[in-house]
Design an enzyme around this catalytic site. Sequence first.
Site, mmCIF file in Angstrom:
data_model
loop_
_atom_site.group_PDB
_atom_site.id
_atom_site.type_symbol
_atom_site.label_atom_id
_atom_site.label_comp_id
_atom_site.label_asym_id
_atom_site.label_seq_id
_atom_site.Cartn_x
_atom_site.Cartn_y
_atom_site.Cartn_z
ATOM 1 N N ARG A 532 0.909 -1.133 0.045
ATOM 2 C CA ARG A 532 -0.134 -0.055 0.076
ATOM 3 C C ARG A 532 0.792 1.149 -0.114
ATOM 4 O O ARG A 532 2.225 1.254 0.464
ATOM 5 C CB ARG A 532 -0.948 0.070 1.341
ATOM 6 C CG ARG A 532 -1.937 -1.033 1.454
ATOM 7 C CD ARG A 532 -2.710 -1.019 2.808
ATOM 8 N NE ARG A 532 -3.556 -2.101 2.953
ATOM 9 C CZ ARG A 532 -4.839 -2.323 2.387
ATOM 10 N NH1 ARG A 532 -5.381 -1.097 1.730
ATOM 11 N NH2 ARG A 532 -5.544 -3.238 2.672
ATOM 12 N N GLY A 536 -2.500 4.147 -3.507
ATOM 13 C CA GLY A 536 -3.496 3.157 -3.272
ATOM 14 C C GLY A 536 -2.794 1.950 -2.906
ATOM 15 O O GLY A 536 -1.857 1.676 -2.178
ATOM 16 N N VAL A 537 -3.436 0.846 -3.551
ATOM 17 C CA VAL A 537 -3.180 -0.539 -3.222
ATOM 18 C C VAL A 537 -2.609 -1.236 -4.704
ATOM 19 O O VAL A 537 -3.102 -1.000 -5.529
ATOM 20 C CB VAL A 537 -4.152 -1.443 -2.668
ATOM 21 C CG1 VAL A 537 -3.764 -2.776 -2.167
ATOM 22 C CG2 VAL A 537 -5.060 -0.496 -1.626
ATOM 23 N N VAL A 538 -1.445 -2.191 -4.302
ATOM 24 C CA VAL A 538 -0.906 -2.981 -5.495
ATOM 25 C C VAL A 538 -1.126 -4.487 -5.255
ATOM 26 O O VAL A 538 -0.795 -5.019 -4.035
ATOM 27 C CB VAL A 538 0.765 -2.886 -5.382
ATOM 28 C CG1 VAL A 538 1.243 -3.773 -6.778
ATOM 29 C CG2 VAL A 538 1.179 -1.413 -5.724
ATOM 30 N N LYS A 552 -1.606 -2.002 -9.958
ATOM 31 C CA LYS A 552 -1.726 -0.836 -8.917
ATOM 32 C C LYS A 552 -3.017 0.059 -9.245
ATOM 33 O O LYS A 552 -3.450 0.451 -10.239
ATOM 34 C CB LYS A 552 -0.548 0.396 -9.354
ATOM 35 C CG LYS A 552 -0.660 1.400 -8.211
ATOM 36 C CD LYS A 552 0.365 2.794 -8.865
ATOM 37 C CE LYS A 552 1.804 2.260 -8.714
ATOM 38 N NZ LYS A 552 2.590 3.542 -9.183
ATOM 39 N N ASP A 653 12.066 10.317 -7.586
ATOM 40 C CA ASP A 653 11.629 9.855 -6.574
ATOM 41 C C ASP A 653 12.584 8.650 -6.118
ATOM 42 O O ASP A 653 11.892 7.568 -6.003
ATOM 43 C CB ASP A 653 10.243 9.584 -6.329
ATOM 44 C CG ASP A 653 9.649 9.483 -5.013
ATOM 45 O OD1 ASP A 653 10.177 9.731 -4.048
ATOM 46 O OD2 ASP A 653 8.446 8.918 -4.744
#
Length: 846
Positions: A532, A536-538, A552, A653
């Site tokens: 997470r 969001g969520v993978v 994703k 990043d």
Amino acid sequence: MVQLIYLSTFIFSFLTLSSADDAAVMAKLLASFSTAPSGWSNSTDYCNWTNVVCDRGRVTDIELISQSLSGTLPSDLGTLTQLETLSLQENSFSGPMPSFANHTSLRYLYLDNNNFSSIPSGFFQGLTNLQVLYLSENHNIAPWTIPTELTQATSLLRFYASDTNIFGSLPDFFGSFPNLTDLGLAYNNLSGTLPQSLGGSSIRKLRLERQKNGLSGTIDVLSSMTQLSQVWLFENEFTGPIPDLSNSTSLFDLQLSDNQFTGLIPDSLMSIATLRNVSLDNNELQGPYPQFPSSVTNHTLGTNSFCRNTPGPCDDQVTTLLEIAAAFGYPSKLAKSWTGNNACVGWTSIICDSQDNIITINFAKQQFVGTISPAFAKLTSLRNLFLGDNKLTGSIPDALTNITRLQVLDISNNNLSGLIPKFGDSVNLTTTGNPLIGTNGTSPSGNKAGMGSSGASVLPGMIAGIVIAVIIFVVVVLFISIKCYVSSRHRKFGGVVNPENGGTTSVPNIEISIEVLKQVTNNFNEDNILGRGGFGVVYKGEYYDGTKVAVKRMESAARGSKGINDYQAEISVLTKVRHIHLVSLLGCCINGNERLLVYEYMPQGTLTQHLFDLGENGCSPLTWKQRIQIAMDVARGVEYLHTLAPQIFIHRDLKPSNILLGDDMRAKVADFGLVKIAPDGKNPVSTRVAGTFGYLAPEYGATGRVTTKADVYAFGVVLMQLITGRKAVDDTLPDDNPHLVTWFCRILNNKESIAKAIDQTINPDEETMESIYRVAELAGHCTTPKPYQRPDIGYVVNILSPLIGQWKPTCHKLDHKFPTSHGVEDIYDFDQDISLPQDLRSWQTM
């Protein structure tokens, strides 16, 4: 007699009035001080004040050096028309500098080490007798340029204005100062090249170091500055080779570090008898490692591209290639990858056979200038030489006809001239696009007839036409077949041609329907959650044929403008870049308000899990060999983004949670939602600050202006984490240690401290420790506060390569090596002509 009396009366009156003017100005000067200097008082005559010298009532010298004085000087101080020396250095005066325009008596002016805020217009006008001018260390001066009226100071001997916010270029007017011996303009914002008028000057001390914007171009003009004794040009953007300085027989101090110098260090530099201090580190210098005489008591040479780490000759092929590069002015793009003593390992544009003989050199479309070197003829195994689409001048060397194995010579689209040498019939010579080139049995704008130097022949032309036609036919058939195959494979992933029919995104060839994604993730079952994040969520997904993917799914809270922008940015980038060390995008989906992305599956998760979360997920500690290989993989992925992709991309990043690992523990860079395109890769790009605290480069976090060096900084932080196993910011640690970079840089110069800081799970032996020290040093270079001091990522790859050895696959049998910018890896890159899922399975077996 009467006339003489009148004249005497006039002179006496003039002197009396002038003295009165000086008295008024000196009274103003005294009043401007916050605290009066010792020995200065309105109750005594100003000519009796301490450190004031007068001649017949006129002030000639004022010397108030380091008196802790402050205040704003009176603007009419310049009306002391007999003033010859004004020494106010090392105080705290503020406000504008007083103007001395048209002051013909002033000879020595020292205003350095104060807090002046500006230089008035016309300040340098008419200072015809000025010999010494010191303005340095006035940090708060408003930005200014060096004005042309300074040329009126033809008697100038010394001019120092370091750290005074000068911007712009150096004026080309130094021929106006025949007696100038000292020029100090360091720590400013100067840019551009060194003016030619410096040549032949009497300058002995030249101080132009640490320009924020960076002076650039070559320093060839120094070869004609024969009076030089001290040269400080470090921390700029100078390029090209170091010139012959043997005529500077008094040179004792040469500081050229932290630039982009290329080429060989001239032997003449070692023969200068007066030389004592030399700093050449952090450049791209090539060739043999220099051996300075014992009389040179201080010299630094680290971080260059020498063929060896100790004195001694280079390999013959390396020497020849450097001779060839010399004719091009030693281009920086070659120096970045041409490191080591084997031209067949990692040297860009060079292809060798299995016996390490150079057989192909491809310098096409490199924007090279200069001439074609006859040294190419020393490469006796050379078969293919591509020099087209450059800016080369001069003629084709006759020596090239002696390369007996040469088959292809392409010199098209340059500015070559002269006669064309007579090559053998086996040589395919292309000369188009050189309007000045000679005839000699050729067409000025065409190819040599019949593949060689013989006359025109109908038969070869017919054969060539037939061959070309057949090749075109085969290519067309293959293209159609591959497109059909890709379409059939694509349908397995639920791709739809028309977005309106299935609610998928309109990005061509990677659309996946929501029904398919529900099926492969078991309707987004919680048992399939991989992780997470803020996005969001993978989820883990698996197709019917066993192909695993990562899906994703953007949370509703992330669907604002930023979330949509990140989603679109990731698609935009990953449809343009494909590399073995970048996670590949397999598809995407828009289902109403939902946004989903589908990636290749990386079964070993993130680097974070293997560094910081060992107890939570049961991961085994990483060995040092695995860590250095991961670092190398990430560096190669970033190198592709910075230098080899269709555009220059800045990741912004880079961190362990965005580094994913396969079953073989090979790494790929992920999460491209913050990627920024850099038009030229060098000039900063203004953007909102985004990324993760602890990995943000200082200049980016402070200004919002980002370059590729921001990724290098973040990579340096990752290197530190691979060494220490520490988080970038750890609030559980004492107040002086939570920030990894600050703490690590403090211990960097102490090997014992580094040994104590190593992740305890590594358990290194002596050989491993030497590797760790090397990587620690590299991490320090990558995280230096100033971006221009950080290396390019290509240099990082060169440093890491020897630490892990050359990785070679077992599934390819090749007769030739295929080096790109650093090694052989690009032959395992993505095949543009097969489907992504098929590509994925082939990569996972490597």
